[in-house]
Write a protein that holds these residues in place. Structure first.
Motif, PDB file in Angstrom:
ATOM      1  N   GLY A   6       0.522  -5.544   7.907  1.00 43.59           N
ATOM      2  CA  GLY A   6       0.257  -6.978   7.426  1.00 43.59           C
ATOM      3  C   GLY A   6       0.419  -7.390   9.588  1.00 43.59           C
ATOM      4  N   MET A  44       0.878  -1.175  -0.524  1.00 42.56           N
ATOM      5  CA  MET A  44       0.159   0.031   0.149  1.00 42.56           C
ATOM      6  C   MET A  44       0.415   0.852  -0.065  1.00 42.56           C
ATOM      7  SD  MET A  44      -2.459   1.178   2.814  1.00 42.56           S
ATOM      8  CE  MET A  44      -3.541   3.039   2.658  1.00 42.56           C
ATOM      9  N   ASP A  58       3.618  -1.474   4.241  1.00 39.61           N
ATOM     10  CA  ASP A  58       2.772  -2.885   4.708  1.00 39.61           C
ATOM     11  C   ASP A  58       2.995  -3.406   5.463  1.00 39.61           C
ATOM     12  OD1 ASP A  58       1.271  -2.456   1.618  1.00 39.61           O
ATOM     13  OD2 ASP A  58       2.859  -3.194   1.051  1.00 39.61           O
ATOM     14  N   SER A  59       4.111  -3.948   6.154  1.00 38.32           N
ATOM     15  CA  SER A  59       4.546  -4.986   7.348  1.00 38.32           C
ATOM     16  C   SER A  59       3.633  -4.660   8.633  1.00 38.32           C
ATOM     17  CB  SER A  59       6.150  -4.662   7.523  1.00 38.32           C
ATOM     18  OG  SER A  59       6.582  -5.109   6.194  1.00 38.32           O
ATOM     19  N   ASP A 116       7.475   2.018   1.628  1.00 38.22           N
ATOM     20  CA  ASP A 116       5.292   1.608   1.374  1.00 38.22           C
ATOM     21  C   ASP A 116       6.557   0.031   1.822  1.00 38.22           C
ATOM     22  OD1 ASP A 116       5.363   4.100   0.140  1.00 38.22           O
ATOM     23  OD2 ASP A 116       5.797   2.898  -1.844  1.00 38.22           O
ATOM     24  N   LYS A 128       1.553  -9.353   3.029  1.00 39.85           N
ATOM     25  CA  LYS A 128       2.162  -8.378   3.419  1.00 39.85           C
ATOM     26  C   LYS A 128       3.505  -8.118   4.142  1.00 39.85           C
ATOM     27  CE  LYS A 128      -2.904  -6.067   3.716  1.00 39.85           C
ATOM     28  NZ  LYS A 128      -3.507  -6.070   4.889  1.00 39.85           N
ATOM     29  N   GLY A 148       7.035  -7.233   2.613  1.00 38.61           N
ATOM     30  CA  GLY A 148       7.588  -5.981   3.040  1.00 38.61           C
ATOM     31  C   GLY A 148       8.872  -6.728   3.633  1.00 38.61           C
TER      32      GLY A 148
END
Length: 426
Positions: A279, A1, A275-276, A271, A255, A259
Motif C-alpha cells: 500500500g 496479498m 499488504d501495508s 500478510d 490496502k 492492513g
C-alpha cells in the motif's frame, strides 16, 4: 496479498519510473547479499543502521555477516549506527564525511553502495549523503545551504548527480524509500525541516521483509502507516488531482487501512504487514503522479522537529486539515470521493457501526478520526507534548514549506495555520 518466504522476486516498484526496484520473498539480509552480488555488482558497502535495531536485535549483525560470508568480492568499508529523528543537518554532514573517508582509497562509482537498515530518517539521510558524496566541496552545514537553496529554486544543475547507489531496508511505512526527495532539519535551533531534491537515482533498491517490521514498536509502525494514508488522502483530495493518481491513492487506501487495522489486532500477521508495505508503494505512486500535497504535510514537516514522530504528525494534523478545508469549502467534492473510498472498506464500516455514526452525518475528517483512534494513535498536540507556546514558531515555519501553498485552500498567512492548530491543541 499472501506473503511467503522462499519465493524471491525482483521487480520495478512503479511502471513509470526507473527506480527503485523492490525485492521480497526472502530474509532481508539474504536478499541484500544476493543483490549486492547479482544485481548491483557491488565493490564497497557502507551501512547506516538504526540505533534501536542495532542495540535490541541481531538485525545489523545478520546483515554484516551475510555481506562478509556471501559477498567475497564486496568490501564492507564502514558502519554508522543512528540518525536522530527528522535527520539533523549536522548528523548528515558527519556521516557524509565518515563515508567519504571510508571510500577514499579510490574514486566513488556506482559500484559503491549505501545500505540503510531502519526508518525514514535514515532513508532521507542516505539520499542526501549519496548526493553530497558526489560533490566533494560539500563538507559542512554551511556548504549544505547551497544545496538547499538550489533545491528551493529547482536549479540543482551545478551539482553532480549521485554516483553511489542506495539500498533501503525499511522498518516503517513512511514511504521515503520510494522517492528521491530528502527531508532534513536545520541544526541551528530553528527547527525548520527542509526538502532537498537530488536527481532521481536513489534509493535504487528497496528490500521488503515484513518479519523485520515486527521489531518496530507498534506505535511507530502504525503511525508511519497513517503517514502513507496521508499521502493518499492529500493526493485524492487535491484540486490538481489526475486519474492515475486517483487510482493509485484508492488502491493504497484500501490496502493501508485494512492492513493497519488488522495489524493492530494481530501484530504478527505477515500478510497484513506485507499488504501495508505494498500500500505504501501505491501511496507513493499517487504522490509521484505529479499531484501536489497539502497542509497536513506542510505542518507535519515542521511539527516533526519539535519532537513529534514522523507518522504521529499525520495522525494529529490530517483530520484537522480536512475539516479546515471543508469549512473553507475548498474541496468538498474531492473530500466526498475520498470518504466514499474509505467507507467501502469493511473494517471501516465495522468501526462506524460500533461508534453509532451514520453515513449522512460523517465527513472525511470524522472517518479519518475514527480510523486513527482505532489504531490507538495520538490526536492532539497535547498528546505529544507540544504546547501553545510552540504555535507561533510552528506556523511561521509552515509558511516556508512548499506544500502550504498547494493546499486546496492555499496557506499564505500565519493566522491560517494557527486556525488549524487550534483545532488540535488539546
Amino acid at each position: 496479498m499472501p506473503f511467503s518466504y522462499g519465493l524471491e522476486k525482483l521487480e520495478p516498484a512503479f511502471d513509470d519510473r526507473p527506480v527503485p526496484y523492490i525485492a521480497y520473498g526472502g530474509r532481508f539480509h539474504e536478499l541484500a547479499a544476493t543483490h549486492l552480488n547479482q544485481t548491483l555488482a557491488a565493490e564497497r558497502v557502507f551501512i547506516i543502521a538504526s540505533t534501536s535495531l542495532s542495540t535490541n536485535t541481531e538485525a545489523l549483525s545478520r546483515l554484516e555477516a551475510a555481506i562478509k560470508d556471501k559477498c567475497p568480492e564486496v568490501k564492507l568499508v564502514g558502519t554508522h549506527v543512528g540518525i536522530p529523528p527528522h535527520t539533523p543537518w549536522d548528523t548528515v554532514v558527519e556521516i557524509t564525511n565518515k563515508a567519504r573517508a571510508a571510500l577514499s582509497d579510490k574514486p566513488i562509482s556506482d559500484r559503491d553502495i549505501l545500505i540503510t537498515l531502519g526508518g525514514g530518517s535514515l532513508t532521507d539521510g542516505a539520499k542526501l549523503i549519496a548526493w553530497m558524496l558526489a560533490n566533494p566541496d560539500i563538507k559542512t552545514s554551511a556548504d549544505l545551504e547551497t544545496m538547499y537553496s538550489a533545491s528551493e529554486g529547482y536549479s540543482t544543475d551545478q551539482f553532480k548527480p549521485p554516483a553511489v547507489r542506495v539500498i533501503s531496508i525499511p522498518t516503517t511505512l513512511s514511504g521515503g524509500e520510494f522517492q528521491s526527495i530528502a527531508g532534513a532539519t536545520r541544526s541551528d535551533g530553528s527547527g525548520q525541516k527542509c526538502l532537498f531534491t537530488p536527481p532521481t537515482r536513489n534509493p535504487s533498491l528497496v528490500i521488503l521483509d515484513p518479519d523485520l517490521t515486527t521489531t518496530t514498536p507498534s506505535k511507530v509502525y502504525l503511525s508511519t502507516g497513517v503517514r502513507a494514508i496521508d499521502h493518499c488522502v492529500e493526493t485524492l483530495c487535491s484540486l490538481d488531482s489526475n486519474p492515475k493518481g486517483d487510482e493509485a491513492a484508492e488502491r493504497g487506501l484500501k490496502k493501508m487501512v485494512s492492513g493497519l487495522l488488522h495489524t493492530k489486532e494481530h501484530g504478527n500477521d505477515l500478510d497484513a504487514r506485507f499488504d501495508s508495505m505494498l500500500g505504501v508503494i501505491d501511496a507513493m505512486s499517487a504522490v509521484g503522479s505529479g499531484v501536489p500535497l497539502g497542509a497536513s504535510h506542510a505542518i507535519g514537516h515542521q511539527l516533526g522537529p519539535l519532537g513529534v514522530g514522523h507518522g504521529e504528525t499525520s495522525c494529529i494534523m490530517l483530520p484537522a486539515v480536512c475539516k479546515w478545508n471543508a469549512i473553507q469549502k475548498a474541496n468538498i467534492e474531492r473530500q466526498a470521493i475520498c470518504r466514499d473510498v474509505l467507507i467501502q472498506i469493511a473494517e471501516v464500516r465495522d468501526l462506524m457501526q460500533k461508534s453509532g455514526k451514520s453515513l449522512e452525518d460523517t465527513d472525511l475528517g470524522d472517518v479519518l478520526d475514527l480510523i486513527i483512534r482505532a489504531l490507538g494513535m495520538p490526536r492532539t498536540l497535547k498528546d505529544v507534548g507540544v504546547g501553545r507556546d510552540k504555535l507561533e514558531g510552528l506556523a511561521k515555519n509552515t509558511l516556508t514549506d512548499q506544500w502550504a501553498k498547494t493546499n486546496a485552500k492555499p496557506i499564505t498567512e500565519k493566522e491560517q495555520v494557527i486556525e488549524i492548530l487550534e483545532m488540535v491543541v488539546e
